[in-house]
Design a protein around this motif. Sequence first.
Motif, PDB file in Angstrom:
ATOM      1  N   THR A   1       0.830  -1.222   0.000  1.00  0.00           N
ATOM      2  CA  THR A   1       0.000   0.000   0.000  1.00  0.00           C
ATOM      3  C   THR A   1       0.858   1.263   0.000  1.00  0.00           C
ATOM      4  O   THR A   1       0.315   2.372  -0.033  1.00  0.00           O
ATOM      5  N   ILE A   2       2.160   1.121   0.031  1.00  0.00           N
ATOM      6  CA  ILE A   2       3.057   2.276   0.139  1.00  0.00           C
ATOM      7  C   ILE A   2       2.866   3.287  -0.996  1.00  0.00           C
ATOM      8  O   ILE A   2       2.791   4.491  -0.730  1.00  0.00           O
ATOM      9  N   PRO A   3       2.741   2.877  -2.278  1.00  0.00           N
ATOM     10  CA  PRO A   3       2.541   3.893  -3.331  1.00  0.00           C
ATOM     11  C   PRO A   3       1.285   4.744  -3.112  1.00  0.00           C
ATOM     12  O   PRO A   3       1.321   5.968  -3.315  1.00  0.00           O
ATOM     13  N   GLU A   4       0.191   4.128  -2.668  1.00  0.00           N
ATOM     14  CA  GLU A   4      -1.037   4.879  -2.413  1.00  0.00           C
ATOM     15  C   GLU A   4      -0.845   5.858  -1.260  1.00  0.00           C
ATOM     16  O   GLU A   4      -1.331   6.988  -1.302  1.00  0.00           O
ATOM     17  N   ARG A   5      -0.136   5.423  -0.223  1.00  0.00           N
ATOM     18  CA  ARG A   5       0.108   6.283   0.935  1.00  0.00           C
ATOM     19  C   ARG A   5       0.978   7.475   0.547  1.00  0.00           C
ATOM     20  O   ARG A   5       0.756   8.595   0.995  1.00  0.00           O
ATOM     21  N   ILE A   6       1.977   7.230  -0.295  1.00  0.00           N
ATOM     22  CA  ILE A   6       2.836   8.324  -0.772  1.00  0.00           C
ATOM     23  C   ILE A   6       1.994   9.340  -1.535  1.00  0.00           C
ATOM     24  O   ILE A   6       2.113  10.546  -1.328  1.00  0.00           O
ATOM     25  N   GLN A   7       1.121   8.856  -2.399  1.00  0.00           N
ATOM     26  CA  GLN A   7       0.282   9.753  -3.196  1.00  0.00           C
ATOM     27  C   GLN A   7      -0.611  10.612  -2.299  1.00  0.00           C
ATOM     28  O   GLN A   7      -0.730  11.815  -2.505  1.00  0.00           O
ATOM     29  N   LEU A   8      -1.213  10.006  -1.283  1.00  0.00           N
ATOM     30  CA  LEU A   8      -2.108  10.744  -0.385  1.00  0.00           C
ATOM     31  C   LEU A   8      -1.376  11.830   0.399  1.00  0.00           C
ATOM     32  O   LEU A   8      -1.876  12.953   0.518  1.00  0.00           O
ATOM     33  N   ILE A   9      -0.192  11.516   0.929  1.00  0.00           N
ATOM     34  CA  ILE A   9       0.493  12.544   1.721  1.00  0.00           C
ATOM     35  C   ILE A   9       1.071  13.631   0.825  1.00  0.00           C
ATOM     36  O   ILE A   9       1.154  14.781   1.240  1.00  0.00           O
ATOM     37  N   LYS A  10       1.437  13.282  -0.405  1.00  0.00           N
ATOM     38  CA  LYS A  10       1.896  14.315  -1.335  1.00  0.00           C
ATOM     39  C   LYS A  10       0.766  15.294  -1.641  1.00  0.00           C
ATOM     40  O   LYS A  10       0.999  16.495  -1.749  1.00  0.00           O
ATOM     41  N   GLU A  11      -0.452  14.781  -1.755  1.00  0.00           N
ATOM     42  CA  GLU A  11      -1.614  15.649  -1.986  1.00  0.00           C
ATOM     43  C   GLU A  11      -1.842  16.604  -0.821  1.00  0.00           C
ATOM     44  O   GLU A  11      -2.420  17.667  -0.986  1.00  0.00           O
ATOM     45  N   ASN A  12      -1.355  16.226   0.369  1.00  0.00           N
ATOM     46  CA  ASN A  12      -1.468  17.077   1.557  1.00  0.00           C
ATOM     47  C   ASN A  12      -0.230  17.945   1.753  1.00  0.00           C
ATOM     48  O   ASN A  12      -0.039  18.523   2.832  1.00  0.00           O
ATOM     49  N   GLY A  13       0.642  18.004   0.745  1.00  0.00           N
ATOM     50  CA  GLY A  13       1.803  18.889   0.791  1.00  0.00           C
ATOM     51  C   GLY A  13       3.047  18.320   1.425  1.00  0.00           C
ATOM     52  O   GLY A  13       4.016  19.045   1.652  1.00  0.00           O
ATOM     53  N   VAL A  14       3.069  17.027   1.738  1.00  0.00           N
ATOM     54  CA  VAL A  14       4.245  16.409   2.344  1.00  0.00           C
ATOM     55  C   VAL A  14       5.199  15.969   1.231  1.00  0.00           C
ATOM     56  O   VAL A  14       4.777  15.391   0.236  1.00  0.00           O
ATOM     57  N   GLU A  15       6.485  16.243   1.427  1.00  0.00           N
ATOM     58  CA  GLU A  15       7.491  15.861   0.446  1.00  0.00           C
ATOM     59  C   GLU A  15       8.050  14.483   0.801  1.00  0.00           C
ATOM     60  O   GLU A  15       8.397  14.229   1.955  1.00  0.00           O
ATOM     61  N   VAL A  16       8.111  13.595  -0.201  1.00  0.00           N
ATOM     62  CA  VAL A  16       8.659  12.247  -0.014  1.00  0.00           C
ATOM     63  C   VAL A  16       9.876  12.125  -0.919  1.00  0.00           C
ATOM     64  O   VAL A  16       9.768  12.240  -2.144  1.00  0.00           O
ATOM     65  N   ARG A  17      11.028  11.899  -0.305  1.00  0.00           N
ATOM     66  CA  ARG A  17      12.294  11.810  -1.040  1.00  0.00           C
ATOM     67  C   ARG A  17      12.830  10.395  -0.960  1.00  0.00           C
ATOM     68  O   ARG A  17      13.021   9.871   0.140  1.00  0.00           O
ATOM     69  N   ILE A  18      13.092   9.808  -2.126  1.00  0.00           N
ATOM     70  CA  ILE A  18      13.667   8.462  -2.176  1.00  0.00           C
ATOM     71  C   ILE A  18      15.119   8.572  -2.603  1.00  0.00           C
ATOM     72  O   ILE A  18      15.437   9.233  -3.591  1.00  0.00           O
ATOM     73  N   LEU A  19      15.978   7.910  -1.848  1.00  0.00           N
ATOM     74  CA  LEU A  19      17.404   7.866  -2.149  1.00  0.00           C
ATOM     75  C   LEU A  19      17.827   6.409  -2.240  1.00  0.00           C
ATOM     76  O   LEU A  19      17.537   5.614  -1.339  1.00  0.00           O
ATOM     77  N   THR A  20      18.487   6.061  -3.341  1.00  0.00           N
ATOM     78  CA  THR A  20      18.972   4.705  -3.539  1.00  0.00           C
ATOM     79  C   THR A  20      20.311   4.768  -4.256  1.00  0.00           C
ATOM     80  O   THR A  20      20.736   5.840  -4.694  1.00  0.00           O
ATOM     81  N   GLU A  21      20.971   3.618  -4.373  1.00  0.00           N
ATOM     82  CA  GLU A  21      22.216   3.588  -5.142  1.00  0.00           C
ATOM     83  C   GLU A  21      21.866   3.596  -6.616  1.00  0.00           C
ATOM     84  O   GLU A  21      20.697   3.478  -6.983  1.00  0.00           O
ATOM     85  N   SER A  22      22.875   3.735  -7.453  1.00  0.00           N
ATOM     86  CA  SER A  22      22.615   3.815  -8.888  1.00  0.00           C
ATOM     87  C   SER A  22      21.845   2.590  -9.372  1.00  0.00           C
ATOM     88  O   SER A  22      22.041   1.481  -8.894  1.00  0.00           O
ATOM     89  N   VAL A  23      20.947   2.844 -10.302  1.00  0.00           N
ATOM     90  CA  VAL A  23      20.067   1.802 -10.803  1.00  0.00           C
ATOM     91  C   VAL A  23      20.003   1.862 -12.323  1.00  0.00           C
ATOM     92  O   VAL A  23      20.300   2.888 -12.924  1.00  0.00           O
ATOM     93  N   SER A  24      19.571   0.770 -12.902  1.00  0.00           N
ATOM     94  CA  SER A  24      19.386   0.738 -14.349  1.00  0.00           C
ATOM     95  C   SER A  24      18.108   1.496 -14.704  1.00  0.00           C
ATOM     96  O   SER A  24      17.274   1.772 -13.844  1.00  0.00           O
ATOM     97  N   GLU A  25      17.955   1.806 -15.981  1.00  0.00           N
ATOM     98  CA  GLU A  25      16.746   2.510 -16.436  1.00  0.00           C
ATOM     99  C   GLU A  25      15.484   1.701 -16.110  1.00  0.00           C
ATOM    100  O   GLU A  25      14.472   2.256 -15.724  1.00  0.00           O
ATOM    101  N   LYS A  26      15.569   0.374 -16.267  1.00  0.00           N
ATOM    102  CA  LYS A  26      14.422  -0.490 -16.002  1.00  0.00           C
ATOM    103  C   LYS A  26      14.030  -0.420 -14.513  1.00  0.00           C
ATOM    104  O   LYS A  26      12.864  -0.247 -14.181  1.00  0.00           O
ATOM    105  N   GLU A  27      15.027  -0.554 -13.627  1.00  0.00           N
ATOM    106  CA  GLU A  27      14.760  -0.470 -12.191  1.00  0.00           C
ATOM    107  C   GLU A  27      14.254   0.915 -11.812  1.00  0.00           C
ATOM    108  O   GLU A  27      13.349   1.055 -11.003  1.00  0.00           O
ATOM    109  N   LEU A  28      14.834   1.933 -12.416  1.00  0.00           N
ATOM    110  CA  LEU A  28      14.447   3.306 -12.125  1.00  0.00           C
ATOM    111  C   LEU A  28      12.990   3.578 -12.505  1.00  0.00           C
ATOM    112  O   LEU A  28      12.253   4.192 -11.743  1.00  0.00           O
ATOM    113  N   SER A  29      12.576   3.066 -13.656  1.00  0.00           N
ATOM    114  CA  SER A  29      11.180   3.281 -14.056  1.00  0.00           C
ATOM    115  C   SER A  29      10.238   2.548 -13.101  1.00  0.00           C
ATOM    116  O   SER A  29       9.143   3.020 -12.806  1.00  0.00           O
ATOM    117  N   PHE A  30      10.692   1.411 -12.574  1.00  0.00           N
ATOM    118  CA  PHE A  30       9.874   0.656 -11.608  1.00  0.00           C
ATOM    119  C   PHE A  30       9.789   1.412 -10.284  1.00  0.00           C
ATOM    120  O   PHE A  30       8.708   1.555  -9.712  1.00  0.00           O
TER     121      PHE A  30
END
Length: 180
Positions: free
Chosen positions: A64-93
């Motif tokens: 349910t994490i993607p839905e929760r991220i969408q809801l809090i973003k609609e309320n003005g909360v910023e969600v920042r994801i940090l990961t190591e380098s990824v391929s284009e395929k992983e990045l799009s996912f």
Amino acid sequence: MSEKISQDISEIVKNCDVQEISSFLIIQGRSNIYSRIGKILQKASGTVYIVAPQEDLMRMYHTTIPERIQLIKENGVEVRILTESVSEKELSFISRLNPSEIRTGKLPSKSRMVVEENKQLIMSGSLNGSMDLNDDGDSVMHTNSIEMVNNMYSLCTLLWNKSKEIEVVIPQRVKRVKSQ
């Protein structure tokens, strides 16, 4: 005399800030962990950092994490994801989690950290590569200790500032037309 003391105590209590008691929990099992991350996101009011390896972020998509991220973003909360380098395929996912921003950079370990500004923290040890959402060997520490939260938030901010901004380009699907 005791009535006077009772009034004095009542006055002192009214004028004092009540501090929330810090909690410290260990949560076992990947599905329980993702459920707890979802609860943090559901109630978040400050900036949230999600720092994790790409495999962990890709598993989060199936919760349910993607839905929760969408809801809090609609309320003005910023969600920042940090990961190591990824391929284009992983990045799009990973971009399907739909955070405010995704960055790549050097992570201090292969663990996950979810920190809400001034509120709470989830942190794990090193993660195994299993894609199983029901991995019972996975565990995290969850706390609202302001000292620990602020220290880890500062670390995430430092990692964020040293990381590289990325732009996610989602390729358009091409319709294939049969030639007759």
